[in-house]
Design a protein around this motif. Structure first.
Motif, mmCIF file in Angstrom:
data_model
loop_
_atom_site.group_PDB
_atom_site.id
_atom_site.type_symbol
_atom_site.label_atom_id
_atom_site.label_comp_id
_atom_site.label_asym_id
_atom_site.label_seq_id
_atom_site.Cartn_x
_atom_site.Cartn_y
_atom_site.Cartn_z
ATOM 1 N N ASP A 22 0.838 -1.203 0.000
ATOM 2 C CA ASP A 22 0.000 0.000 0.000
ATOM 3 C C ASP A 22 0.871 1.250 0.000
ATOM 4 O OD1 ASP A 22 -2.298 -1.430 -0.083
ATOM 5 O OD2 ASP A 22 -2.807 -1.206 2.042
ATOM 6 N N SER A 23 1.896 1.245 0.826
ATOM 7 C CA SER A 23 2.803 2.389 0.874
ATOM 8 C C SER A 23 3.556 2.550 -0.438
ATOM 9 C CB SER A 23 3.787 2.218 2.036
ATOM 10 O OG SER A 23 4.695 3.292 2.106
ATOM 11 N N TRP A 24 3.999 1.439 -1.008
ATOM 12 C CA TRP A 24 4.732 1.492 -2.274
ATOM 13 C C TRP A 24 3.857 2.019 -3.407
ATOM 14 C CZ3 TRP A 24 9.529 1.323 -4.063
ATOM 15 C CH2 TRP A 24 9.745 1.050 -5.419
ATOM 16 N N ASP A 25 2.637 1.514 -3.487
ATOM 17 C CA ASP A 25 1.758 1.898 -4.592
ATOM 18 C C ASP A 25 1.352 3.375 -4.532
ATOM 19 O OD1 ASP A 25 1.918 -0.681 -5.480
ATOM 20 O OD2 ASP A 25 -0.036 -1.311 -4.685
ATOM 21 N N GLU A 26 1.445 3.974 -3.360
ATOM 22 C CA GLU A 26 1.125 5.394 -3.227
ATOM 23 C C GLU A 26 2.223 6.295 -3.768
ATOM 24 O OE1 GLU A 26 0.482 5.855 0.908
ATOM 25 O OE2 GLU A 26 -1.528 4.946 0.909
ATOM 26 N N ARG A 27 3.418 5.752 -3.962
ATOM 27 C CA ARG A 27 4.531 6.555 -4.450
ATOM 28 C C ARG A 27 4.395 6.799 -5.944
ATOM 29 N NH1 ARG A 27 4.641 6.314 0.409
ATOM 30 N NH2 ARG A 27 6.512 6.472 1.718
ATOM 31 N N ALA A 28 4.804 7.977 -6.369
ATOM 32 C CA ALA A 28 4.782 8.307 -7.792
ATOM 33 C C ALA A 28 5.783 7.430 -8.534
ATOM 34 C CB ALA A 28 5.120 9.783 -7.991
ATOM 35 N N LEU A 29 5.547 7.250 -9.828
ATOM 36 C CA LEU A 29 6.417 6.410 -10.637
ATOM 37 C C LEU A 29 7.873 6.858 -10.537
ATOM 38 C CD1 LEU A 29 6.924 4.230 -12.774
ATOM 39 C CD2 LEU A 29 6.335 5.924 -14.527
ATOM 40 N N GLY A 30 8.112 8.147 -10.609
ATOM 41 C CA GLY A 30 9.486 8.650 -10.544
ATOM 42 C C GLY A 30 10.175 8.292 -9.252
ATOM 43 N N GLU A 31 9.445 8.359 -8.144
ATOM 44 C CA GLU A 31 10.046 8.020 -6.854
ATOM 45 C C GLU A 31 10.346 6.529 -6.774
ATOM 46 O OE1 GLU A 31 9.197 8.392 -2.039
ATOM 47 O OE2 GLU A 31 7.771 9.234 -3.482
ATOM 48 N N GLN A 32 9.439 5.701 -7.284
ATOM 49 C CA GLN A 32 9.695 4.263 -7.294
ATOM 50 C C GLN A 32 10.955 3.943 -8.086
ATOM 51 O OE1 GLN A 32 6.157 2.422 -8.868
ATOM 52 N NE2 GLN A 32 5.016 2.603 -6.950
ATOM 53 N N GLU A 33 11.101 4.586 -9.230
ATOM 54 C CA GLU A 33 12.274 4.329 -10.055
ATOM 55 C C GLU A 33 13.550 4.832 -9.379
ATOM 56 O OE1 GLU A 33 10.320 4.266 -14.534
ATOM 57 O OE2 GLU A 33 11.192 6.136 -13.773
ATOM 58 N N ARG A 34 13.459 5.935 -8.641
ATOM 59 C CA ARG A 34 14.625 6.439 -7.932
ATOM 60 C C ARG A 34 15.058 5.466 -6.847
ATOM 61 N NH1 ARG A 34 17.010 8.365 -3.815
ATOM 62 N NH2 ARG A 34 15.294 7.682 -2.498
ATOM 63 N N VAL A 35 14.094 4.862 -6.138
ATOM 64 C CA VAL A 35 14.400 3.895 -5.080
ATOM 65 C C VAL A 35 15.143 2.687 -5.656
ATOM 66 C CG1 VAL A 35 13.368 2.227 -3.494
ATOM 67 C CG2 VAL A 35 12.551 4.596 -3.535
ATOM 68 N N ILE A 36 14.677 2.209 -6.806
ATOM 69 C CA ILE A 36 15.284 1.028 -7.408
ATOM 70 C C ILE A 36 16.527 1.383 -8.212
ATOM 71 C CG2 ILE A 36 14.907 -0.903 -8.987
ATOM 72 C CD1 ILE A 36 13.350 -1.099 -6.388
ATOM 73 N N GLY A 37 16.471 2.461 -8.988
ATOM 74 C CA GLY A 37 17.568 2.808 -9.886
ATOM 75 C C GLY A 37 17.355 2.262 -11.279
ATOM 76 N N ARG A 38 16.137 1.813 -11.570
ATOM 77 C CA ARG A 38 15.786 1.264 -12.878
ATOM 78 C C ARG A 38 14.424 1.792 -13.316
ATOM 79 N NH1 ARG A 38 18.482 -3.219 -15.007
ATOM 80 N NH2 ARG A 38 20.081 -4.125 -13.638
ATOM 81 N N ARG A 39 14.210 1.790 -14.637
ATOM 82 C CA ARG A 39 12.906 2.156 -15.161
ATOM 83 C C ARG A 39 11.917 1.025 -14.877
ATOM 84 N NH1 ARG A 39 15.733 3.980 -20.225
ATOM 85 N NH2 ARG A 39 14.979 2.048 -21.181
ATOM 86 N N LYS A 40 10.728 1.392 -14.502
ATOM 87 C CA LYS A 40 9.719 0.373 -14.209
ATOM 88 C C LYS A 40 9.194 -0.274 -15.479
ATOM 89 C CE LYS A 40 5.803 -0.395 -11.087
ATOM 90 N NZ LYS A 40 4.887 0.236 -10.121
ATOM 91 N N SER A 41 9.172 0.473 -16.573
ATOM 92 C CA SER A 41 8.576 -0.028 -17.814
ATOM 93 C C SER A 41 9.307 -1.224 -18.380
ATOM 94 C CB SER A 41 8.533 1.093 -18.855
ATOM 95 O OG SER A 41 9.857 1.563 -19.128
ATOM 96 N N ASP A 42 10.637 -1.171 -18.386
ATOM 97 C CA ASP A 42 11.393 -2.239 -19.029
ATOM 98 C C ASP A 42 12.578 -2.744 -18.214
ATOM 99 O OD1 ASP A 42 13.041 -0.062 -19.201
ATOM 100 O OD2 ASP A 42 13.164 -0.036 -21.397
ATOM 101 N N GLY A 43 12.786 -2.218 -17.030
ATOM 102 C CA GLY A 43 13.876 -2.687 -16.181
ATOM 103 C C GLY A 43 15.240 -2.128 -16.518
ATOM 104 N N ALA A 44 15.330 -1.232 -17.485
ATOM 105 C CA ALA A 44 16.629 -0.659 -17.849
ATOM 106 C C ALA A 44 17.112 0.274 -16.747
ATOM 107 C CB ALA A 44 16.520 0.106 -19.167
#
Length: 478
Positions: free
Chosen positions: A335-357
């Protein structure tokens, strides 16, 4: 602990190497490990997995193909007749299916491609380590009952091994005696059964001298909130199959065989992407929606065996060809993760969510450029991004092979999903693999804010049995 496999040493979700959804291994080593195969004969018009690359042909311990052209077993014959479903046949009982095939003087149709895939039980390594991860899995631990010792444990491993060997070949356990019939009309469906020993096993059986140094207790980590009742155990079993009933059938069969010798300590169930679910083989996504498994070690890597398996000259000698597995139940705060904007999620991981690059550019399998900076002068991949924290060069080369299952066990009292990862990491030495990596993640991984480590275990998984052997025989009878 991490849940994204940006690094071969520190991914904590479903990996891309053994996972059927990732890029399969096709090098020389892949033919020497326990990988699934398909029967040549396929029922006309049956569901196909042609979108997947053809699997390699596994070899048995002595180098012969493990079953090419093997006649159908009685269970498999019943299953194929059931699968055919032709001519308005009502399949109420096993005898009816068998009798119908005989009465028509026609051979039963072949199993579908998914049901016919089987994995060799015998081999240098146990099945279920480098085998492509199946769609359904069960992890279970047992404790020896009071009074049960080395002799009783050896008898149990002998029974378990015999049952596993039969079921992995598509046959009923114990020759069909007392079988529940749960999987009577199904093929082996890539079933694997893997056995291991916990630290306490050696005390209970009077074999402290055989305790591997690699089974030293895992250190405490600041993010741990472990439930001791769902952690550790004397005996550990991993079950995987591409059919849920086949997997459950194996679980019940092994539990029944343990009666009077070992009692259930805990059990967890998980899942992965089903074979053929995508247009082409793809790295799976975890429950956070992230492409997960981009850089898992491959069996074709020159140092793969060194990282994952105990060498023939290693200690203790009974662990030759074996591996050590760390299991962690990691709940994701979805629930907490899904509330984060796409850009923030990608910053946490360091990869694009769309294709994993990686955020530094390229495609999924492009190495992240950790030195690249943006126009603002700051690193493109943040200092606490999972990609950077888990990078090989920052962990002294520590490596693990991740082969986990996702899980969903309903909802908590606050309505949040009780879901996440049944993390499984295989390595030759957890003191050089899991422990240093987890310490690093524990100190500064942005992803840790969205994870809760709730159970843990470390188990010694001996090498695969030769023909005529049972798993653990070299320990218990050595």
């Amino acid at each position: 602990m991490s849940t994204h496999s940006d690094h071969e040493s520190a991914n904590h979700t479903t990996d891309g190497g053994p996972e059927r959804g990732g890029e399969p291994d096709r090098g020389p080593r892949a033919t020497a490990v326990n990988a699934p195969r398909k029967r040549r004969e396929r029922r006309r018009g049956s569901p196909s997995r042609d979108s997947l690359p053809p699997p390699t042909t596994p070899k048995e311990e002595h180098g012969t193909p493990s079953g090419s052209g093997t006649p159908l077993s009685r269970r498999r014959l019943l299953g194929t007749a059931s699968a055919a479903g032709a001519g308005g046949l009502v399949l109420g009982a096993a005898g009816g299916a068998w009798g119908h095939a005989a009465a028509q003087n026609e051979p039963p149709a072949a199993l579908t491609s998914l049901g016919s895939a089987d994995v060799a039980f015998h081999g240098t390594h146990q099945a279920g380590i480098v085998t492509p991860a199946q769609a359904h899995g069960h992890l279970v631990a047992f404790d020896l009952v009071s009074g049960a010792g080395r002799r009783q444990a050896a008898a149990l491993l002998r029974r378990w091994s015999d049952a596993a060997r039969r079921m992995m070949a598509g046959e009923p356990p114990s020759g069909g005696e007392r079988d529940t019939g749960i999987a009577l009309d199904a093929g082996p469906s890539s079933l694997t059964v893997t056995f291991g020993f916990g630290r306490t096993f050696f005390t209970r059986t009077g074999m402290k001298k055989e305790l591997p140094r690699q089974l030293a207790p895992l250190p405490d980590f600041s993010a741990d909130a472990l439930d001791k009742e769902r952690s550790d155990g004397d005996l550990w079993v991993q079950i995987g199959a591409d059919d849920a009933l086949v997997a459950f059938h194996a679980l019940r069969a092994l539990q029944r065989e343990a009666a009077g010798v070992a009692r259930l300590r805990w059990q967890m169930s998980g899942f992965n992407r089903s074979p053929g679910a995508t247009d082409r083989p793809r790295t799976v996504r975890n429950l956070m929606g992230q492409v997960d498994g981009s850089n898992n070690p491959k069996t074709t890597d020159d140092d793969f065996a060194e990282r994952v398996f105990v060498p023939s000259s290693g200690e203790p000698s009974w662990m030759a060809g074996g591996s050590f597995v760390v299991q962690r139940r990691i709940r994701m705060l979805l629930d907490s993760w899904d509330e984060r904007a796409l850009g923030e999620q990608e910053r946490v991981i360091g990869r694009r969510k769309s294709d994993g690059a990686p955020l530094t550019g390229g495609h999924e399998h492009t190495a992240p450029d950790l030195d690249k900076r943006g126009k603002d002068g700051l690193p493109v991949i943040a200092a606490d991004a999972h990609v950077r924290v888990a990078a090989p060069e920052t962990n002294g080369g520590a490596a693990m092979l991740r082969r986990p299952f996702s899980f969903h066990d309903g909802f908590r009292d606050d309505g949040a999903p009780d879901a996440g990862l049944l993390f499984l990491a295989w390595q030759a030495d957890p003191l050089r693999g899991f422990v240093p990596v987890q310490r690093k993640l524990d100190r500064g991984d942005a992803l840790s804010d969205f994870l809760r480590h709730e159970a843990s275990g470390l188990f010694a998984v001996p090498g695969g049995p030769a023909r005529g052997e049972y798993v653990g025989q070299r320990l218990l009878e050595g």
